[in-house]
Write an enzyme that holds these catalytic residues in place. Structure first.
Site, PDB file in Angstrom:
ATOM      1  N   ASP A  45       0.851  -1.187   0.000  1.00 19.24           N
ATOM      2  CA  ASP A  45       0.000   0.000   0.000  1.00 19.24           C
ATOM      3  C   ASP A  45       0.890   1.242   0.000  1.00 19.24           C
ATOM      4  O   ASP A  45       1.787   1.380   0.838  1.00 19.24           O
ATOM      5  CB  ASP A  45      -0.917   0.002   1.231  1.00 19.24           C
ATOM      6  CG  ASP A  45      -1.929   1.132   1.179  1.00 19.24           C
ATOM      7  OD1 ASP A  45      -3.011   0.910   0.637  1.00 19.24           O
ATOM      8  OD2 ASP A  45      -1.620   2.236   1.670  1.00 19.24           O
ATOM      9  N   ILE A  46       0.659   2.142  -0.969  1.00 21.37           N
ATOM     10  CA  ILE A  46       1.447   3.379  -1.043  1.00 21.37           C
ATOM     11  C   ILE A  46       1.068   4.266   0.136  1.00 21.37           C
ATOM     12  O   ILE A  46      -0.106   4.548   0.360  1.00 21.37           O
ATOM     13  CB  ILE A  46       1.190   4.103  -2.377  1.00 21.37           C
ATOM     14  CG1 ILE A  46       1.597   3.209  -3.542  1.00 21.37           C
ATOM     15  CG2 ILE A  46       1.947   5.418  -2.425  1.00 21.37           C
ATOM     16  CD1 ILE A  46       1.305   3.798  -4.899  1.00 21.37           C
ATOM     17  N   GLU A  66      -4.582   2.392  -4.439  1.00 16.18           N
ATOM     18  CA  GLU A  66      -3.135   2.305  -4.268  1.00 16.18           C
ATOM     19  C   GLU A  66      -2.720   1.003  -3.593  1.00 16.18           C
ATOM     20  O   GLU A  66      -1.633   0.909  -3.015  1.00 16.18           O
ATOM     21  CB  GLU A  66      -2.633   3.505  -3.445  1.00 16.18           C
ATOM     22  CG  GLU A  66      -3.077   3.535  -1.984  1.00 16.18           C
ATOM     23  CD  GLU A  66      -4.427   4.197  -1.782  1.00 16.18           C
ATOM     24  OE1 GLU A  66      -4.706   4.621  -0.657  1.00 16.18           O
ATOM     25  OE2 GLU A  66      -5.215   4.275  -2.741  1.00 16.18           O
TER      26      GLU A  66
END
Length: 361
Positions: A235-236, A278
């Site tokens: 996950d960004i 994301e």
């Protein structure tokens, strides 16, 4: 009957012999002084530890989130991701805390058994085929009619058949060439359609459906051959701030750069898919825990140190949090591993982001 309360009233009024309701309805009605539990018999009563309500079946978890059919998958994942993120850093006055959803495989099995959407099986009739392929049937009918008139014309012009023999041969050769050309075009079109169905339009990696399909095949292969298999949940970090600060166009470029960097690192046999927004997943086989950890750290450092320029603008720097889990003997499907890797990801988020966390069991 509209509501579960109406079902209870119908049983008590002897309008029906028995009814099916969800757990906690009887207790709530007694609490509201609408009924007395002593007037009701629960068929096939069961007991479940740490479950206080009357129950006569297995326990089925509630959905963490429900959506209407027209709501997009992207929006649904965004809402769920936001709720989970809010729960990882609750405020002092926050009245709720959303936890990671428990295994819903029982619910899916029940829906499949009763042919409930999206697992319903409807008969495929000739009318369905006719409506679906109406242009194909029309295309067959028109040449058929033309062939009849052509035969009649040939009979009338039988005397001139020899004169037109060469012309007909040339026509057939041209027609064959056109058929080959159309067949080639259809092959290319089918290949393109398959790519579009399996690929995320923005990042050009596997989409959610195709990733889970391939990962499931890897899972059963690993179970059968007793091979190691690892799932990375990525996950960004703080990606919403990128969109809010620089706009969604720059956010899209960041996502493409992020995927390009990871594709340069992982092996060709490794699976890499966009799960939503994301959030991404990687599935790898034939490696050790040390190898998987090394790969995850390499990805994290590469994302942290990557500088990308689009046109004349340098994209904002980002970091990534990664959760790792591996296949275990008790796992029944790939989602058992993904559930643990998601828990490891949330732990990485809670511990400050830009790090790798591992949960194996």
């Amino acid at each position: 009957m509209g509501t579960h309360t109406n079902v209870v009233k119908a049983v008590l009024d002897s309008r029906v012999d028995a009814g099916i309701i969800r757990t906690d309805v009887l207790e709530k009605m007694q609490e509201d002084n609408l009924i007395s539990l002593s007037d009701i018999k629960v068929l096939n009563t069961k007991k479940h530890s740490d479950f206080p309500f009357l129950v006569s079946t297995e326990l089925y978890p509630e959905w963490i989130l429900a959506k209407t059919p027209h709501t997009s998958e992207y929006l649904t994942n965004e809402v769920l991701s936001t709720l989970l993120k809010l729960s990882t850093r609750p405020k002092t006055n926050q009245e709720f805390r959303l936890t990671t959803p428990i295994d819903n495989s029982k619910v899916h099995a029940l829906m499949k058994e009763f042919n409930i959407y999206p697992y319903q099986k409807e008969p495929y009739t000739f009318i369905d085929a006719l409506l679906k392929y109406k242009y194909f049937f029309l295309g067959l009918f028109i040449p058929f009619i033309m062939a009849i008139f052509f035969i009649m014309h040939i009979q009338r012009l039988n005397k001139k058949l020899r004169e037109h023999a060469i012309e007909i041969e040339n026509f057939n050769a041209t027609l064959e060439h056109e058929v080959e050309e159309r067949t080639h075009q259809l092959t290319l079109l089918n290949s393109k359609l398959k790519e579009l169905a399996n690929t995320d339009e923005l990042t050009r990696i596997d989409n959610r459906r195709h990733f889970f399909l391939l990962a499931t095949q890897y899972f059963y292969s690993s179970k059968r051959n007793n091979l190691e298999l690892y799932i990375f949940s990525l996950d960004i970090d703080l990606f919403k701030q990128v969109n809010d600060t620089y706009g969604h166009a720059i956010g899209d470029e960041v996502l493409k750069s992020f995927c390009h960097t990871i594709k340069e690192i992982i092996r060709q046999s490794d699976l890499f898919g966009r799960i939503g927004g994301e959030e991404f997943c990687i599935c790898i086989q034939n490696t050790t825990l040390e190898g998987a950890t090394t790969l995850a750290e390499k990805i994290r450092e590469s994302i942290q140190n990557t500088t990308t320029i689009v046109g004349t603008q340098e994209l904002p720097k980002i970091t990534v949090s990664i959760g790792i889990s591996s296949i275990q003997k008790g796992d029944n499907e790939i989602f058992d591993i993904i559930k643990r890797s998601d828990e490891a990801l949330y732990r990485a988020k809670r511990n400050g982001r830009n790090q790798v966390q591992i949960i194996l069991k």
